[in-house]
Design a protein around this motif. Structure first.
Motif, PDB file in Angstrom:
ATOM      1  N   CYS B 236      20.092  -9.556  46.044  1.00 39.12           N
ATOM      2  CA  CYS B 236      19.561 -10.284  47.201  1.00 39.12           C
ATOM      3  C   CYS B 236      19.400  -9.369  48.410  1.00 39.12           C
ATOM      4  O   CYS B 236      20.376  -8.832  48.935  1.00 39.12           O
ATOM      5  CB  CYS B 236      20.481 -11.459  47.572  1.00 39.12           C
ATOM      6  N   PRO B 237      18.174  -9.200  48.896  1.00 41.30           N
ATOM      7  CA  PRO B 237      17.962  -8.322  50.048  1.00 41.30           C
ATOM      8  C   PRO B 237      18.608  -8.854  51.320  1.00 41.30           C
ATOM      9  O   PRO B 237      18.915  -8.096  52.233  1.00 41.30           O
ATOM     10  CB  PRO B 237      16.437  -8.286  50.204  1.00 41.30           C
ATOM     11  N   MET B 238      18.828 -10.190  51.366  1.00 40.09           N
ATOM     12  CA  MET B 238      19.351 -10.793  52.590  1.00 40.09           C
ATOM     13  C   MET B 238      20.858 -11.024  52.508  1.00 40.09           C
ATOM     14  O   MET B 238      21.429 -11.737  53.341  1.00 40.09           O
ATOM     15  CB  MET B 238      18.620 -12.116  52.864  1.00 40.09           C
ATOM     16  N   ILE B 240      22.723 -12.833  50.592  1.00 43.81           N
ATOM     17  CA  ILE B 240      23.166 -14.228  50.441  1.00 43.81           C
ATOM     18  C   ILE B 240      24.121 -14.323  49.250  1.00 43.81           C
ATOM     19  O   ILE B 240      23.919 -13.652  48.224  1.00 43.81           O
ATOM     20  CB  ILE B 240      21.940 -15.156  50.273  1.00 43.81           C
ATOM     21  N   VAL B 242      24.684 -15.804  46.486  1.00 45.93           N
ATOM     22  CA  VAL B 242      24.094 -16.670  45.455  1.00 45.93           C
ATOM     23  C   VAL B 242      25.152 -17.038  44.411  1.00 45.93           C
ATOM     24  O   VAL B 242      25.235 -18.181  43.949  1.00 45.93           O
ATOM     25  CB  VAL B 242      22.905 -15.958  44.754  1.00 45.93           C
ATOM     26  N   ILE B 248      20.497 -22.768  46.804  1.00 50.35           N
ATOM     27  CA  ILE B 248      20.273 -21.807  47.899  1.00 50.35           C
ATOM     28  C   ILE B 248      19.459 -22.481  48.993  1.00 50.35           C
ATOM     29  O   ILE B 248      18.264 -22.716  48.846  1.00 50.35           O
ATOM     30  CB  ILE B 248      19.502 -20.547  47.412  1.00 50.35           C
ATOM     31  N   ILE B 254      14.595 -15.514  51.916  1.00 52.20           N
ATOM     32  CA  ILE B 254      13.172 -15.249  52.142  1.00 52.20           C
ATOM     33  C   ILE B 254      12.332 -15.620  50.911  1.00 52.20           C
ATOM     34  O   ILE B 254      11.183 -15.187  50.775  1.00 52.20           O
ATOM     35  CB  ILE B 254      12.915 -13.774  52.537  1.00 52.20           C
ATOM     36  N   PHE B 257      12.914 -14.625  45.314  1.00 56.14           N
ATOM     37  CA  PHE B 257      13.293 -15.028  43.951  1.00 56.14           C
ATOM     38  C   PHE B 257      13.774 -13.850  43.093  1.00 56.14           C
ATOM     39  O   PHE B 257      13.706 -13.893  41.869  1.00 56.14           O
ATOM     40  CB  PHE B 257      12.145 -15.782  43.260  1.00 56.14           C
ATOM     41  N   GLU B 258      14.277 -12.814  43.761  1.00 53.49           N
ATOM     42  CA  GLU B 258      14.839 -11.675  43.040  1.00 53.49           C
ATOM     43  C   GLU B 258      16.115 -12.054  42.296  1.00 53.49           C
ATOM     44  O   GLU B 258      16.488 -11.433  41.307  1.00 53.49           O
ATOM     45  CB  GLU B 258      15.156 -10.540  44.020  1.00 53.49           C
ATOM     46  N   CYS B 259      16.799 -13.109  42.786  1.00 50.06           N
ATOM     47  CA  CYS B 259      18.068 -13.501  42.172  1.00 50.06           C
ATOM     48  C   CYS B 259      17.864 -14.305  40.886  1.00 50.06           C
ATOM     49  O   CYS B 259      18.797 -14.494  40.107  1.00 50.06           O
ATOM     50  CB  CYS B 259      18.876 -14.328  43.170  1.00 50.06           C
TER      51      CYS B 259
END
Ligand code: SF4
Lengths: 239, 278
Positions: B236-238, B240, B242, B248, B254, B257-259
């Motif tokens: 997660c770039p931010m 978070i 998860v 979420i 943002i 959907f990388e997670c």
């Protein structure tokens, strides 16, 4: 219902492109100013476009279209080369084309405004812009029987000036014409230029409008002459 | 596992392609505008300015439109159209504008890739948690300031500090020095922290972030199948959390959907984007 990444990618592109396409269909997709000057609300030529609302960003092609003037006359008057070349040159480019003249004399957007006003036989009282001799010659050739007021103006406001023919490089601040009121200027900028709220109220003859409103839109809404209000404000900005 | 690796690579590319596409589009618009002002440029692209294709311009114009019936200087109806479309996307999917479209976000991610190579697992973990949490409120303050000052003056004041405008205009001589400084600081920051501008200062990100609480398609983590590997958190770039959330809806997400199980989570159907299912 689940979504996959590739569906999301497609959805994003479709919504954006489709939305823009629909907006275009309803004429809502406007990315530039429409470059149409305000109309004169009173006096000689009421109802016609106000030449003193020509902005530096207007190209000579746009000026020729809006004021229904032959572009060859504009090209000849301001020595802009051939017609094709003249079309793309902007009114504000004249300052660079003519360069610095003696006694701080300037050939620029205001010269174009006066030229167009005389061509269209509109009121030029209050103007003080200089014209190159070539422009004066075009004006007299088009109509040698100009009014006494115009002939006196042309006599006292012509200057031997020659365009250097080079289309100028982009200026550092393309949308600024110095500390002057133009069609985009808001009342907050006028205040920043050093004019007090009382002075603004005296000029517009009413209560101070919202500072985020442009001078032009206020004048249009209240039936005031934008060029007169602009002139009066500019006098206070540059006494 | 081999199969999963290949699939992850392929799916990771979809967001990259969309990001690259929008980055190139905005670059071409900005460069074309420069040439048009110099008397050349392509007529196919028209001479749209960056302001006219920035949805945030629509947001800051609303007050002006409602009170005096004018757009803020340099803003046209196209910005309002884009604002509406981005709101629509955000209600549907969350702030996908940030994760998939915004060229400044993409620019920071590209620099972040270099940061990841340099710092490996330490990347994006340099800012102490409490300080990070505190600084994340800044962007809301920036949002309030931008809206207030634009409403008061009717001018696009934010341009003078906007790194996005600076990134696509630095060669024109039109960019205020403070915007260039902020752009350089953002680029340097992105070497250590993923998307520093988005996390701490972006007013538009702050506004779109609120869509996380109302978005239709939400990200759900299935606690029953989760193996607590923590890979979602790492991706997660931010930053978070998860791995410890069922759903979420954090304002900072943002919607990249990388997670998701499709991108990073190794267990199928564990972190998914869904509507109407729990
Ligand atoms: S929680 Fe998932 S979708 Fe949201 S920012 Fe983090 S990785 Fe992207």
């Amino acid at each position: 219902m689940k979504l996959k990444n590739n569906q999301i990618g497609v959805l994003i592109v479709i919504i954006l492109i489709g939305g823009i396409y629909i907006a275009k269909g309803f004429d809502l997709w406007v990315t530039e100013s429409d470059k149409i000057p305000v109309k004169l609300s009173e006096g000689i030529g009421a109802g016609s476009y106000d030449p003193f609302d020509i902005r530096g960003s207007y190209s000579f092609e746009e000026i020729s279209d809006v004021f229904e003037m032959d572009i060859t006359l504009l090209a000849e008057a301001f020595q802009l080369g051939d017609v094709e070349e003249a079309k793309g040159i902007k009114s504000k480019d004249l300052e660079s084309l003519y360069g610095e003249l003696e006694d701080d004399i300037e050939i620029g957007n205001e010269s174009v405004q006066v030229f167009v006003a005389i061509m269209k036989e509109l009121d030029i009282s209050g103007s003080d812009a200089m014209l190159p001799v070539s422009a004066v010659q075009v004006l007299l050739a088009e109509n040698p029987n100009r009014s006494e007021e115009v002939l006196t103006y042309l006599e006292s406001h012509q200057v031997e000036a020659y365009s250097n023919g080079a289309i100028p490089e982009i200026e550092a601040q393309t949308d600024s014409e110095g500390l002057k009121v133009n069609g985009n200027t808001t009342f907050s900028q006028v205040i920043d230029f050093g004019v007090s709220k009382q002075e603004i109220e005296a000029i517009i003859g009413g209560k101070m409008p919202p500072e985020n409103q442009s001078v032009r839109s206020y004048c249009t809404e209240n039936g005031l002459s934008f060029s007169e209000v602009k002139e009066a404000l500019n006098t206070l900005i540059m006494p | 596992m081999e199969k999963k690796g290949r699939s992850m690579k392929k799916k990771w590319r979809i967001r990259n392609v969309v990001q690259l596409g929008f980055f190139l589009l905005i670059s071409v618009i900005a460069i074309n505008k420069y040439f048009v002002e110099n008397g050349s440029g392509s007529s196919i692209l028209s001479s749209a300015s960056l302001h006219s294709v920035c949805p945030f311009g629509g947001v800051v114009s609303i007050y002006n439109l409602l009170t005096v019936g004018d757009y803020v200087q340099k803003i046209h109806s196209s910005a309002l159209v884009l604002m509406g479309l981005v709101f629509l996307l955000s209600i549907l999917l969350g702030p996908v504008f940030c994760g998939w479209i915004c060229p400044l976000g993409t620019f920071q991610e590209w620099i972040g890739k270099l940061g990841k190579r340099i710092f490996k697992k330490r990347y994006n973990l340099f800012v102490p948690k409490r300080l990070d949490g505190f600084m994340r409120y800044f962007r809301i303050l920036v949002l309030v300031w931008v809206i207030y000052i634009t409403a008061k003056t009717g001018l696009l004041v934010f341009t003078n500090v906007d790194p996005y405008y600076a990134l696509f205009n630095f060669w024109t001589g039109e960019v205020a020095i403070q915007a260039l400084v902020i752009l350089v600081l953002t680029a340097i920051g992105a070497l250590f922290v993923e998307r520093p501008w988005c996390k701490y200062l972006c007013p538009y990100g702050a506004l779109l972030g609120f869509a996380n609480s109302i978005k239709i398609f939400k990200i759900y983590r299935d606690e029953n199948t989760c193996i607590s590997c923590d890979l979602c958190n790492q991706s997660c770039p931010m930053n978070i959390d998860v791995a410890n959330s069922k759903k979420i809806s954090q304002l900072q997400c943002i919607s990249c959907f990388e997670c998701s199980s499709e991108s990073t989570c190794p267990v199928p159907e564990t972190v998914e984007i869904k509507w109407g299912e729990k």
